[in-house]
Write a protein that holds these residues in place. Structure first.
Motif, PDB file in Angstrom:
ATOM      1  N   PHE A  26       0.727  -1.186   0.007  1.00  0.00           N
ATOM      2  CA  PHE A  26       0.072  -0.003   0.030  1.00  0.00           C
ATOM      3  C   PHE A  26       0.867   1.278  -0.038  1.00  0.00           C
ATOM      4  O   PHE A  26       1.993   1.275   0.595  1.00  0.00           O
ATOM      5  CB  PHE A  26      -0.707   0.267   1.327  1.00  0.00           C
ATOM      6  CG  PHE A  26      -1.914  -1.110   1.381  1.00  0.00           C
ATOM      7  CD1 PHE A  26      -3.113  -1.007   0.721  1.00  0.00           C
ATOM      8  CD2 PHE A  26      -1.469  -2.105   2.038  1.00  0.00           C
ATOM      9  CE1 PHE A  26      -4.035  -2.137   0.870  1.00  0.00           C
ATOM     10  CE2 PHE A  26      -2.274  -3.191   2.186  1.00  0.00           C
ATOM     11  CZ  PHE A  26      -3.627  -3.296   1.613  1.00  0.00           C
ATOM     12  N   HIS A  27       0.320   2.498  -0.480  1.00  0.00           N
ATOM     13  CA  HIS A  27       0.907   3.545  -0.571  1.00  0.00           C
ATOM     14  C   HIS A  27       2.493   3.690  -1.062  1.00  0.00           C
ATOM     15  O   HIS A  27       3.213   4.285  -0.054  1.00  0.00           O
ATOM     16  CB  HIS A  27       0.561   4.349   1.086  1.00  0.00           C
ATOM     17  CG  HIS A  27      -0.624   4.394   1.354  1.00  0.00           C
ATOM     18  ND1 HIS A  27      -1.430   5.468   0.863  1.00  0.00           N
ATOM     19  CD2 HIS A  27      -1.488   3.663   2.052  1.00  0.00           C
ATOM     20  CE1 HIS A  27      -2.736   5.179   1.383  1.00  0.00           C
ATOM     21  NE2 HIS A  27      -2.607   4.221   2.156  1.00  0.00           N
ATOM     22  N   GLU A  28       2.678   3.064  -2.223  1.00  0.00           N
ATOM     23  CA  GLU A  28       4.076   3.202  -2.257  1.00  0.00           C
ATOM     24  C   GLU A  28       4.389   4.410  -2.802  1.00  0.00           C
ATOM     25  O   GLU A  28       3.852   5.308  -3.533  1.00  0.00           O
ATOM     26  CB  GLU A  28       4.174   2.367  -3.793  1.00  0.00           C
ATOM     27  CG  GLU A  28       3.863   1.033  -3.894  1.00  0.00           C
ATOM     28  CD  GLU A  28       2.442   0.604  -4.066  1.00  0.00           C
ATOM     29  OE1 GLU A  28       1.675   1.474  -3.931  1.00  0.00           O
ATOM     30  OE2 GLU A  28       2.193  -0.483  -4.655  1.00  0.00           O
ATOM     31  N   GLN A  29       5.758   5.044  -2.449  1.00  0.00           N
ATOM     32  CA  GLN A  29       6.395   6.243  -2.501  1.00  0.00           C
ATOM     33  C   GLN A  29       7.751   6.092  -2.975  1.00  0.00           C
ATOM     34  O   GLN A  29       8.299   4.951  -2.984  1.00  0.00           O
ATOM     35  CB  GLN A  29       6.303   6.879  -1.193  1.00  0.00           C
ATOM     36  CG  GLN A  29       5.127   7.038  -0.557  1.00  0.00           C
ATOM     37  CD  GLN A  29       4.267   8.036  -1.476  1.00  0.00           C
ATOM     38  OE1 GLN A  29       4.850   9.246  -1.949  1.00  0.00           O
ATOM     39  NE2 GLN A  29       2.805   8.384  -1.146  1.00  0.00           N
ATOM     40  N   ASN A  30       8.186   7.035  -3.883  1.00  0.00           N
ATOM     41  CA  ASN A  30       9.475   6.949  -4.501  1.00  0.00           C
ATOM     42  C   ASN A  30      10.076   8.500  -4.326  1.00  0.00           C
ATOM     43  O   ASN A  30       9.468   9.491  -4.985  1.00  0.00           O
ATOM     44  CB  ASN A  30       9.378   6.617  -5.990  1.00  0.00           C
ATOM     45  CG  ASN A  30      10.569   5.975  -6.625  1.00  0.00           C
ATOM     46  OD1 ASN A  30      11.784   6.361  -6.247  1.00  0.00           O
ATOM     47  ND2 ASN A  30      10.574   5.176  -7.470  1.00  0.00           N
ATOM     48  N   VAL A  31      11.200   8.453  -3.730  1.00  0.00           N
ATOM     49  CA  VAL A  31      12.007   9.817  -3.580  1.00  0.00           C
ATOM     50  C   VAL A  31      13.465   9.626  -4.474  1.00  0.00           C
ATOM     51  O   VAL A  31      14.050   8.692  -4.130  1.00  0.00           O
ATOM     52  CB  VAL A  31      12.219  10.253  -2.372  1.00  0.00           C
ATOM     53  CG1 VAL A  31      13.010  11.551  -2.030  1.00  0.00           C
ATOM     54  CG2 VAL A  31      11.088  10.285  -1.437  1.00  0.00           C
ATOM     55  N   SER A  32      13.783  10.561  -5.280  1.00  0.00           N
ATOM     56  CA  SER A  32      14.966  10.778  -6.052  1.00  0.00           C
ATOM     57  C   SER A  32      16.209  11.217  -5.417  1.00  0.00           C
ATOM     58  O   SER A  32      15.823  11.955  -4.441  1.00  0.00           O
ATOM     59  CB  SER A  32      14.622  11.266  -7.352  1.00  0.00           C
ATOM     60  OG  SER A  32      13.744  10.961  -8.106  1.00  0.00           O
ATOM     61  N   LEU A  33      17.369  10.495  -5.700  1.00  0.00           N
ATOM     62  CA  LEU A  33      18.489  10.812  -4.992  1.00  0.00           C
ATOM     63  C   LEU A  33      19.513  11.243  -5.976  1.00  0.00           C
ATOM     64  O   LEU A  33      19.303  11.121  -7.014  1.00  0.00           O
ATOM     65  CB  LEU A  33      19.136   9.579  -4.229  1.00  0.00           C
ATOM     66  CG  LEU A  33      18.390   8.833  -3.138  1.00  0.00           C
ATOM     67  CD1 LEU A  33      18.701   7.718  -2.671  1.00  0.00           C
ATOM     68  CD2 LEU A  33      18.060   9.804  -1.955  1.00  0.00           C
TER      69      LEU A  33
END
Length: 505
Positions: A26-33
């Protein structure tokens, strides 16, 4: 409903998911580095890993997930790093990443002092400049001031976030196996080796089982991330271990492929493989099990390079447009007739060849060559490298398909290339890029009473997951068999050129 919050801290992104007791995501999130690359120097600021976790948690809160619904926190992370931190767990300098090969001379010093036979017997891996042990020696030689300010050296990106959340300096056996100084069978540091090389003992993190609680979120960790103070935080597991669990691979003989920034072909066994063959051995989640990995330094990073070179104008605000443009280019290429070869060693290579000086090359360019042909050749080159390492580690007899996971599996064109190159079905689980998160979350299931054992949990994952299957094209398969034979001739022919270029640099 309560959840396990699981994070996978890679090189280009931090991914976060919430997992319930049924293994649903649930609620997949992705933050770039961001990453600084000036090969052989490849570094990253560790604090951005920690801030990315806080960003993801706050996105969950905005979606209505309260902190009290998170029963525990688990992590997967890139391994083989060298992360010097002070007493508060803050980075003393940027992390030296796994693909950084600056410490080649120091690796040779360690081999000369300790002996390759003893290293193979205890650490069960080759000693090269990408391992953490030689990087420690490099820091001692080149950055004495950084060493003086260092309280502990961490190994994995997840170890840094755990330290910032809980104050605990820990790592797991899978990550520790990538240092070059852990006895892989006893799962203990070879501190006598550190002393022999003039390095201080006692500064490496404590090795804990992956599913053990490393600590609890302290007040400062709660203030900076939003996680509830006192929430249990597991030690977690290095990315290769998490990917293996998430893929449902736990029994000896099972094999899968992973394409992230780097890549690997991996399987589980009851013993270590011969490191002289180029295979890498990792301790798995439980004693007595090992992951035998054929590691590729160049995989998704080659895809990214092709996107930046062949489609920079399509980048868009999030960069995804470049990859979509590469998809269109590869689709436009006549792959059944394309004779362009690409050697994908953009950052040197460690398997199936061990050569830090190797570089990427196109062979067969003509005036008629198009960007589409070159883009297709890049994906083919990585596929050929994967086929070569699969042959090195030995494919399971009678295997009718290859399970593919990781961000690279989102490229449908690449999946088709791999099916044609391998001549077998390629099976891609849904949300494959989040499977390392699922694997890290699995570590918490037994402690919460959600599953009795890892092996039964892996069977559950395989039964419930949905997959897309790509079948080989007979005509392209025959074309690739001929092309692969020519590909195998490239490195032996070019190795002298790489050596000569290195001496002239």
């Amino acid at each position: 409903m309560t959840y396990i919050a699981s994070f996978d801290i890679g090189t280009t992104h931090v991914k976060g998911i919430l997992v319930n007791r049924d293994g649903e995501l649930f609620h997949e999130q992705n933050v770039s580095l961001t990453c600084r690359q000036e090969p052989p120097f490849i570094e990253q600021e560790p604090e951005q890993w920690f801030k990315a976790v806080g960003t993801i948690v706050n996105e969950w809160f905005r979606d209505g997930i309260g902190a009290g619904l998170i029963s525990l926190v688990s992590f997967s992370g890139q391994m083989q790093d060298c992360i010097p931190v002070d007493e508060q767990g803050r980075a003393v300098r940027p992390a030296i990443l796994y693909s950084d090969s600056r410490a080649g001379a120091e690796a040779r010093m360690i081999r000369d002092e300790i002996g390759e036979e003893e290293i193979f017997r205890s650490a069960a891996n080759r000693m090269d400049g990408t391992l953490t042990f030689p990087k420690l020696l490099w820091l001692k030689t080149h950055e004495a001031d950084s060493c003086a300010r260092t309280s502990r050296y961490l190994i994995s990106s997840k170890d840094y976030v755990i330290a910032r959340l809980t104050g605990a300096f820990v790592t797991d056996p899978t990550s520790a196996a990538t240092t070059g100084c852990m006895d892989i069978r006893r799962r203990e540091w070879r501190e006598d080796w550190l002393v022999r090389m003039g390095l201080p003992a006692g500064k490496l993190p404590d090795i804990l089982p992956s599913g053990e609680t490393a600590g609890r979120v302290h007040a400062e960790g709660s203030r900076l991330t939003g996680l509830a103070e006192g929430t249990p935080v597991l030690c977690g597991i290095g990315d290769a271990g998490a990917a293996t669990l998430g893929a449902g691979v736990y029994e000896p003989g099972e094999v899968y492929a992973y394409i992230g920034t780097t890549g690997w072909i991996a399987g589980v066994s009851g013993g270590v493989a011969d490191p002289a063959s180029g295979l890498f051995n990792l301790a798995y989640a439980e004693p007595g099990r090992y992951i035998n990995v054929a590691p590729l330094t160049n995989a998704g990073n080659a895809h990214h390079w092709a996107a930046e070179v062949f489609a920079p104008e399509a980048a868009g605000t999030d960069g995804r447009g470049m990859y979509e443009a590469v998809e269109r280019l590869v689709e436009a290429s006549d792959r059944g007739r394309n004779k362009i070869l690409f050697l994908p060693y953009l950052n040197g290579e460690r398997c199936p060849v061990q050569d830090e000086e190797a570089s990427g090359c196109f062979i067969g360019l003509r005036p008629s060559t198009t960007k589409a042909d070159m883009a297709a050749a890049v994906l083919e080159g990585v596929a050929f490298a994967m086929k070569q390492v699969m042959e090195l580690r030995g494919a399971p007899e009678g295997a009718a398909s290859l399970t593919l996971i990781g961000g690279g599996a989102r490229s449908r064109q690449w999946c088709r290339v791999l099916a044609d190159v391998f001549g077998t079905e390629v099976s891609v689980p849904s949300e494959s890029q989040f499977l390392p998160c699922l694997g890290a979350a699995a570590l918490g299931f037994p402690g919460l009473g959600w599953a009795s054992s890892y092996d039964r949990l892996c069977e559950l994952f395989k039964i419930r997951r949905k997959c897309e299957t790509f079948s080989p094209d007979a005509e392209k398969k025959a074309h690739y068999e001929s092309k692969y034979a020519r590909y195998l001739e490239l490195y032996p022919a070019l190795a002298p050129v790489f050596r000569q270029a290195a001496t002239e640099a």
